[in-house]
Design an enzyme around this catalytic site. Structure first.
Site, PDB file in Angstrom:
ATOM      1  N   GLU A   1       0.818  -1.210   0.000  1.00 32.49           N
ATOM      2  CA  GLU A   1       0.000   0.000   0.000  1.00 32.49           C
ATOM      3  C   GLU A   1       0.853   1.262   0.000  1.00 32.49           C
ATOM      4  O   GLU A   1       0.430   2.306  -0.494  1.00 32.49           O
ATOM      5  CB  GLU A   1      -0.953   0.015   1.196  1.00 32.49           C
ATOM      6  CG  GLU A   1      -2.085  -1.013   1.119  1.00 32.49           C
ATOM      7  CD  GLU A   1      -1.695  -2.372   1.663  1.00 32.49           C
ATOM      8  OE1 GLU A   1      -0.490  -2.579   1.964  1.00 32.49           O
ATOM      9  OE2 GLU A   1      -2.573  -3.237   1.787  1.00 32.49           O
TER      10      GLU A   1
ATOM     11  N   PHE B   1     -10.675  -7.617  14.122  1.00 27.98           N
ATOM     12  CA  PHE B   1      -9.668  -8.068  13.174  1.00 27.98           C
ATOM     13  C   PHE B   1      -9.434  -6.980  12.122  1.00 27.98           C
ATOM     14  O   PHE B   1     -10.367  -6.464  11.533  1.00 27.98           O
ATOM     15  CB  PHE B   1     -10.122  -9.366  12.493  1.00 27.98           C
ATOM     16  CG  PHE B   1      -9.136  -9.873  11.489  1.00 27.98           C
ATOM     17  CD1 PHE B   1      -7.875 -10.301  11.887  1.00 27.98           C
ATOM     18  CD2 PHE B   1      -9.443  -9.904  10.134  1.00 27.98           C
ATOM     19  CE1 PHE B   1      -6.952 -10.760  10.960  1.00 27.98           C
ATOM     20  CE2 PHE B   1      -8.530 -10.371   9.197  1.00 27.98           C
ATOM     21  CZ  PHE B   1      -7.274 -10.794   9.617  1.00 27.98           C
ATOM     22  N   GLN B   2      -8.177  -6.666  11.916  1.00 32.43           N
ATOM     23  CA  GLN B   2      -7.762  -5.628  10.972  1.00 32.43           C
ATOM     24  C   GLN B   2      -8.440  -4.284  11.234  1.00 32.43           C
ATOM     25  O   GLN B   2      -8.775  -3.562  10.300  1.00 32.43           O
ATOM     26  CB  GLN B   2      -7.962  -6.087   9.519  1.00 32.43           C
ATOM     27  CG  GLN B   2      -7.029  -7.240   9.151  1.00 32.43           C
ATOM     28  CD  GLN B   2      -6.922  -7.497   7.667  1.00 32.43           C
ATOM     29  OE1 GLN B   2      -7.872  -7.282   6.925  1.00 32.43           O
ATOM     30  NE2 GLN B   2      -5.760  -7.959   7.208  1.00 32.43           N
TER      31      GLN B   2
ATOM     32  N   LYS C   1     -17.268  -1.323   6.338  1.00 34.10           N
ATOM     33  CA  LYS C   1     -17.738  -2.265   5.328  1.00 34.10           C
ATOM     34  C   LYS C   1     -19.263  -2.254   5.190  1.00 34.10           C
ATOM     35  O   LYS C   1     -19.793  -2.406   4.094  1.00 34.10           O
ATOM     36  CB  LYS C   1     -17.259  -3.666   5.718  1.00 34.10           C
ATOM     37  CG  LYS C   1     -17.335  -4.661   4.593  1.00 34.10           C
ATOM     38  CD  LYS C   1     -16.660  -5.970   4.993  1.00 34.10           C
ATOM     39  CE  LYS C   1     -16.845  -7.010   3.906  1.00 34.10           C
ATOM     40  NZ  LYS C   1     -16.221  -8.277   4.271  1.00 34.10           N
TER      41      LYS C   1
ATOM     42  N   MET D   1      24.039   9.777   2.426  1.00 35.23           N
ATOM     43  CA  MET D   1      23.856  11.058   3.102  1.00 35.23           C
ATOM     44  C   MET D   1      24.165  10.925   4.589  1.00 35.23           C
ATOM     45  O   MET D   1      24.798  11.802   5.188  1.00 35.23           O
ATOM     46  CB  MET D   1      22.430  11.568   2.890  1.00 35.23           C
ATOM     47  CG  MET D   1      22.199  12.969   3.399  1.00 35.23           C
ATOM     48  SD  MET D   1      23.292  14.180   2.607  1.00 35.23           S
ATOM     49  CE  MET D   1      22.183  14.881   1.377  1.00 35.23           C
TER      50      MET D   1
END
Lengths: 553, 554, 164
Positions: free
Chosen positions: A49, A111-112, A161, A469
């Site tokens: 993502e 969940f999630q 959802k 760097m």
């Protein structure tokens, strides 16, 4: 007409003129992906993502249209966080849609489940948790309005959802009513008059232009003003391309790794016209010594930026394109004089330069060659680190939206997925990601995306085997104690080939040009591993906390 | 003697017994890295992305039970930790995350690489600190380790501005802590324990529902003894697997959405449900009304907020699972629920976990074979998706901390860095990663870390060329309208292995797998096995959304 | 129903954000929230009025307790307690109405704290009911501006919400 929330969302996106979305599916966004199935929206499936967020951001920066990304709840949403923060710091219009667990499970560590509106509160312009499918179209409209107007920025819309699968009546939403949000338009007449007078009275003017010029599409106006004033123009990293660098008045970039002449000009000027900039610490160095003799005029669309870091004399809030036009009407042409001669002298005396290596490739050399081979017409993205600064210093940017880089957040791993987004948005153009060996590994998985969608993105890795760097800072400020900056890299050429992309390793200076020419011609993604001088430093450099004219190197 | 706060930080880590730090350097954390340069005790593992550092630290903590430390610079370094922190939070993993921050005077000015990481992580940490006074640092570090590791464990973030790191302080590590708002309860209330014993005595059909709380408290021994004493079958949550050996006669494996039918049947029919260190997650309970509908519920948990959060407990006991189980064991005498145990055994025989063995290489078969070949004597890390469910269905976890997996957040990309952390924490054991092609790509860049650290990971990718779990959901809920789940481009993972200097194999049949397995485990180094498995295989049994767990389909 | 919680917290930066964030993320409804320091400058006290049933309240309390900065929570809804709210109301009051507004204020033992050419500003403290009643009584005169602090509350008598 009855629609599901997800269908209403897709329709609302189309009403906003969206044709491309970047995303990754998952359980909580299933209804949205199901609605996508029937739509003609172009969905680009990334491999993480973070890639989707950066690609959407790159797409937005290259095209000027808002970028859109989708992710599922929980890890999908948290994986967007860096991309959202990145867009926030660089004022990029991005609308992120995340799935969320069903409303009845919210707040229960389901969940999630992640509280993504809470998490992104500090890094979004605004965010929404949708509580009713009937609100969706209105929220989408507001989200796009917020993302693209005023000072642009990311907006996140979190959709449970049950909301995306719930039913709603689709109707074109009523006119927006947002009492707390009124983006500025024209500048205050009095202040514009004062600014014009100050400009006309000045003898040593400098224009300091930033990303705001590009966001507002005000580059033409900027050029006209610069020419009228005969004022040299220096840009921030975000402003590169906002003023053509092949123009005699261009000073290139200022700040920590800016050109000496740009920094000298700022230190010596009697008038600083700051346009769409925010006096970032990487630009100003020691604030007290920044443009110490100058009257400062600051024009910005975000009132909160005015006098935030540096107190200014004339502060004008407004849309840059409009304010610059207002200003143009009040200015008359000035003639070059001693100031302009002095600048010419500095430019001659302190050019940006590097020593060509005997046996090794210098990264600066590669960048110059990329410029030559592409005739300056490429869209350049970068990762973050030394190569980013060299890309800013040694490629000559002549048009807006041609330099696409993570400025404010300084996100390693941005450049490659951004290049994918740029290529999707500008299919007919040559796109280069100028990368380092550390940065490219951060989102290397997106090679699959580039190959999958046949995007001929060119990746030029300045491979020095270090986090360069960080190593440079350790060299300069920590007695060369290189703590954890050296790393083992995979064979980038073979890696490219395993993905079905082209890969080249370049170890000799003579090979730079032919390989670049081959890459530009290729219709496949190309990964070029330039084995460069390991301990090359980015110079000049203003050490942190020092004044701009106190430069090393 | 005065030392810099950065040096003090390293001293604090040393005094907390930290031997490993996972991280990625950057501008705002440079002083800390410079101080680390001198430490003889602490080894730093350089990952390739900060997400990898957070997950690896989490894997290390899960595998060892110790507090793990990860480190990142400000801005993108810090935001790249977010998923890893959320993951640790959801699974109650003790993590101390140290982030660099821009100098104090620049905080709040949108400075280069500045983000408000304490603000961003507020919903996903147990606690966080922004250090403004360098003299406070030792005290804050002590608190951070204490909070992360005690009570219900979790991640704690310490954000350290650059100028603070450079300040000199007189170092003194505090002996005592002053945390008036933080006092976890360890001992269960005696009368509640006595009442629980009464309920247990009355029960004929008890089931123990054991979760990650057992693992966190190292209460596995007590759990087994408890189950045997009261003659109760044990179902595990995903996080609880290994708390009782998978081959123990009383073990029913995992319950819930993809649990075994017999596990779900046992819960549905029990008259007493003893929940220990579990949290009635939606993936476990399905429709709440049909979850253990005939049972009285005893809920033992260290976190009072979990009690009656999702399901009403008739008898709550707040306390550490180990301590409470011990107290309970003192109060009860051995019981025999022979009929019930036999009934459950019959269900086990009647509805075994099984799959269609015809056709292509089956992913379940791959897991079964790994289990057989290793006799379960390995540590298994997984990613998230179908392969994760198959891994836990067909591998029997016979000891705690044998399974390293992302439960609550369900975080794809956890597997490889999680395995890296686990292997570093348990160098003498074999660590197996069971992953999917989608998940693996998310953090595959960490292969370079595994190589750099010489970690002999055994990586099995159950490759179905798609996002299998999402595909399965689309099959069931979206009329097989497959959207954005098919990777049209396939990466050759065996070739990828070669590029990183690992051995790689591709297997397409049971025979090939049989030939390859011995080589995989004999090979001293890391191996990737690209298993081209049946592409449209589904995870079964499955409870459809909104249904009770008594209604699973196979 | 509404519950009144007296909450003692460590006076650390961000503590208000932690509490507010918790309420939003767990979906709890705050009716009002008032916060200020106590006699001990290291400790602040919040009075939070929450809407929800017993079970919600139980969750609110437990979740609040999980915040490391939260020291003590007392649900004082059912205990004898004193509760007060402060309100400032700017009422349109031309010459004709001025006297009536002042009389109403008098009934409620409210004070006139500002007197403009066309407005009066009324200050009142009291229970929520009393403030509501005052607001209703002044509404007919056109309220130009109104602001309430939210409730603060304290147990009566020998019972305390303090750190031991």
């Amino acid at each position: 007409m009855k629609l599901t929330g997800a269908e209403a969302l897709i329709k609302a996106l189309q009403d906003e003129g969206v044709d491309t979305v970047f995303g990754y599916p998952g359980g909580a966004v299933l209804p949205i992906y199901d609605a996508l199935y029937d739509s003609d929206l172009n969905h680009i499936l990334t491999r993480h993502e973070q890639g989707a967020a950066h690609a959407a951001d790159g797409y937005a920066r290259a095209t000027g249209k808002p970028g859109v990304c989708f992710a599922t709840s929980g890890p999908g949403a948290t994986n967007l966080v860096t991309g959202i923060a990145n867009a926030y710091m660089d004022s990029v219009p991005l609308v992120a849609f995340t799935g969320q667990v069903v409303t009845s499970l919210l707040g229960r560590d389901s969940f999630q489940e992640a509280d993504i509106t809470g998490i992104t509160m500090p890094i979004t312009k605004h965010n929404y948790l949708v509580e009713d499918p009937a609100d969706l179209t209105k929220i989408v409209r507001e989200a796009f309005y917020l993302a693209t107007t005023g000072r642009p920025g990311p907006v996140l819309v979190d959709i449970p959802k049950d909301i995306s699968s719930g039913e709603t009546e689709y109707e074109k939403p009523a006119p927006l009513c947002m009492p707390g949000y009124k983006p500025p338009t024209s500048g205050d007449e009095d202040l514009v008059n004062q600014a014009a007078a100050a400009i006309m009275a000045s003898e040593r003017p400098v224009i300091y232009a930033g990303g705001g010029v590009i966001s507002a599409g005000a580059h033409e106006e900027l050029k006209q003003i610069a020419q009228l004033m005969v004022a040299p123009v220096t840009t921030t990293l975000m402003g590169l391309g906002g003023f053509p660098e092949d123009h005699p008045l261009s000073l290139g970039m200022l700040g920590m790794h800016g050109s000496r002449y740009a920094n000298y000009a700022v230190c010596e000027c009697d008038l600083l016209l700051a346009v769409g900039v925010r006096f970032d610490d990487r630009v100003t160095g020691k604030v007290e010594s920044f443009a110490p003799n100058a009257k400062i005029i600051h024009i910005d669309i975000d009132p909160a930026e005015l006098s935030k870091n540096v107190p200014v004399d004339i502060a004008i809030v407004g849309n840059l394109k409009i304010v610059l036009k207002q200003l143009l009407e009040r200015l008359t042409a000035k003639l070059p004089g001693a100031w302009q001669d002095r600048i010419k002298q500095w430019k001659k005396e302190y050019p940006l330069q590097f020593e060509t290596g005997k046996d090794t490739i210098k990264p600066q050399q590669v960048i110059k060659e990329i410029y030559n081979v592409t005739g300056g017409r490429a869209r350049i993205t970068t990762e973050v680190g030394q190569h980013q600064m060299w890309a800013a210093q040694y490629y000559t940017y002549t048009r807006p939206r041609s330099f696409i880089s993570s400025g404010g957040l300084g996100t390693m791993g941005y450049g490659f997925p951004a290049a994918i987004g740029v290529q999707v948005g500008c299919p007919d153009e040559v796109v280069f990601d100028i990368a380092g060996d550390g940065s490219i590994q951060m989102n290397i998985q997106e090679l699959a995306t580039a190959v999958n969608y046949e995007l001929p993105v060119n990746v030029a890795i300045m491979n020095n085997g270090y986090l360069g760097m960080v190593r440079q800072w350790q060299e300069m400020f920590y007695n060369r104690r290189y703590s954890h900056t050296e790393m083992i890299n995979p064979d980038f050429v073979k890696l490219a080939e395993a993905y079905g992309a082209e890969g080249y390793r370049v170890e000799k200076a003579a090979d730079i040009k032919p390989v670049l020419e081959q890459a530009v011609k290729s219709s496949r993604p190309v990964m070029m591993d330039f084995v460069v001088e390991q301990e090359e430093n980015v110079v000049p450099m203003v050490p942190p906390g020092e004044a701009l004219n106190n430069m090393l190197g | 003697m005065e030392i810099t706060a950065a040096e003090a930080l390293v001293r604090c880590l040393e005094l907390e017994g930290v031997e490993l730090v996972f991280g990625y350097p950057g501008g705002a954390i440079l002083p800390v890295y410079d101080a680390l340069y001198n430490s003889k005790q602490i080894k730093h593992i350089l990952t390739r992305h900060e997400q990898g550092a957070a997950h690896a630290a989490s894997g290390y903590a899960r595998a060892t039970g110790r507090v793990a430390v990860c480190m990142a610079t400000s801005g993108p370094g810090a935001t790249n930790l977010v998923t890893g922190i959320a993951n640790a939070y959801m699974d109650s993993i003790p993590l101390v995350c140290i982030t660099g921050q821009v100098p104090t005077v620049q905080v709040g000015t949108d400075a280069f690489q500045e983000v408000d990481i304490t603000g961003i992580t507020m919903p996903i940490v147990k606690h966080s600190y922004l250090v403004k006074d360098p003299n406070q640092l030792p005290c804050i570090m002590k608190k951070a380790f204490h909070i992360a590791s005690t009570g219900r464990p979790g991640p704690v973030l310490v954000d350290l501005p650059r100028d603070v790191q450079d300040k000199k302080i007189k170092f003194r590590y505090p002996q005592q802590l002053d945390l008036p708002g933080y006092k976890p309860t360890y001992r269960g209330h005696p009368s509640q324990v006595a009442n629980a014993a009464k309920l247990i005595r009355k029960s004929r059909r008890p089931v123990i529902y054991a979760g990650g709380g057992i693992i966190n408290s190292n209460a596995s021994e007590e759990l087994i003894k408890f189950a045997e004493t009261i003659s109760a079958p044990v179902v595990n949550t995903l996080m609880g697997l290994g708390s009782i050996p998978g081959d123990h006669p009383l073990s029913l494996g995992m319950l819930g959405l993809h649990g075994a039918r017999y596990a779900n049947l046992a819960v549905t029919n029990c008259d007493l449900l003893i929940a220990v260190g579990a949290r009635f997650d939606d993936r476990v309970t399905g429709k709440l009304e049909s979850f253990a509908p005939e049972a009285k519920v005893i809920h033992i948990d260290i976190d009072p907020a979990e009690i009656s959060k999702n399901m009403i407990a008739h008898l709550p006991i707040v306390g550490d699972t180990k301590t409470v189980l011990r107290a309970l064991l003192e109060k009860i005498e051995p019981r025999d629920n022979g009929e019930w145990v036999k009934q459950v055994q019959r269900w086990k025989e009647e509805y075994p976990l099984t799959y269609d063995k015809n056709g292509h290489l089956k992913p379940q078969y791959v897991v079964e074979q790994i289990y057989r070949y290793t006799k379960g004597q390995v540590v298994v890390s997984t990613d998230v998706g179908q392969h994760q469910m198959w891994a836990v269905q067909y591998f029997k976890f016979n000891r705690p901390r044998g399974l390293i997996t992302s439960g609550g957040l369900g975080c794809m990309g956890f597997g490889l860095p999680g395995a890296i952390g686990a292997q570093i924490g348990r160098p003498d054991e074999t660590v197996v990663l069971i992953s999917g092609d989608g998940s693996f790509q998310m953090t595959m860049t960490e292969l370079a870390t595994a190589v750099e650290q010489n970690l002999p990971l055994k990586i099995f990718i159950l490759n179905n060329h798609r996002l299998g779990m999402v595909r399965q959901l689309q099959e069931f809920y979206c009329d097989k309208r497959y959207m954005a789940v098919d990777f049209q481009f396939d990466l050759d993972f065996a070739a990828l292995a070669g590029i990183y200097g690992l051995r790689g194999y591709t297997v397409t049949s049971a025979q090939e797998l049989g030939r390859v397995l011995p080589r995989v485990f004999d090979e001293p180094g890391a191996v990737i096995v690209n298993c081209l498995v049946d592409e449209d295989e589904n995870v079964m049994p499955m409870v459809l959304a909104g249904r009770g767990i008594d209604q699973c389909i196979d | 129903m509404l519950h009144t919680l007296a909450v003692l917290v460590e006076n650390n930066p961000g503590v208000l954000a932690r509490v507010a964030g918790l309420f939003s993320r767990r979906g709890f409804n705050i009716d009002s929230l008032a916060v200020g320091r106590t006699d001990n400058p290291a400790i602040s006290r919040m009075t939070i009025v929450v809407e929800g049933d017993e079970r919600t309240l139980e969750q609110v309390t437990k979740q609040l307790h999980k915040l490391v900065d939260v020291i003590k929570i007392n649900d004082i809804t059912k205990e004898p307690h004193v509760e007060r709210e402060l309100v400032l109301i700017k009422v349109q009051a031309d010459r004709a109405a001025r006297l009536e507004v002042m009389q109403i204020a008098g009934v409620f033992r409210a004070k006139i704290v500002d007197c403009g050419p066309k407005t009066l500003t009324v200050e009142a403290t009291g229970t929520e009911d009393k403030i509501n009643a005052l607001e209703e009584a002044l509404r007919p005169y056109t309220i130009k501006e109104l602001m309430r602090t939210g409730k603060i509350a304290m147990l009566r008598g020998a019972r305390y919400t303090t750190v031991k």
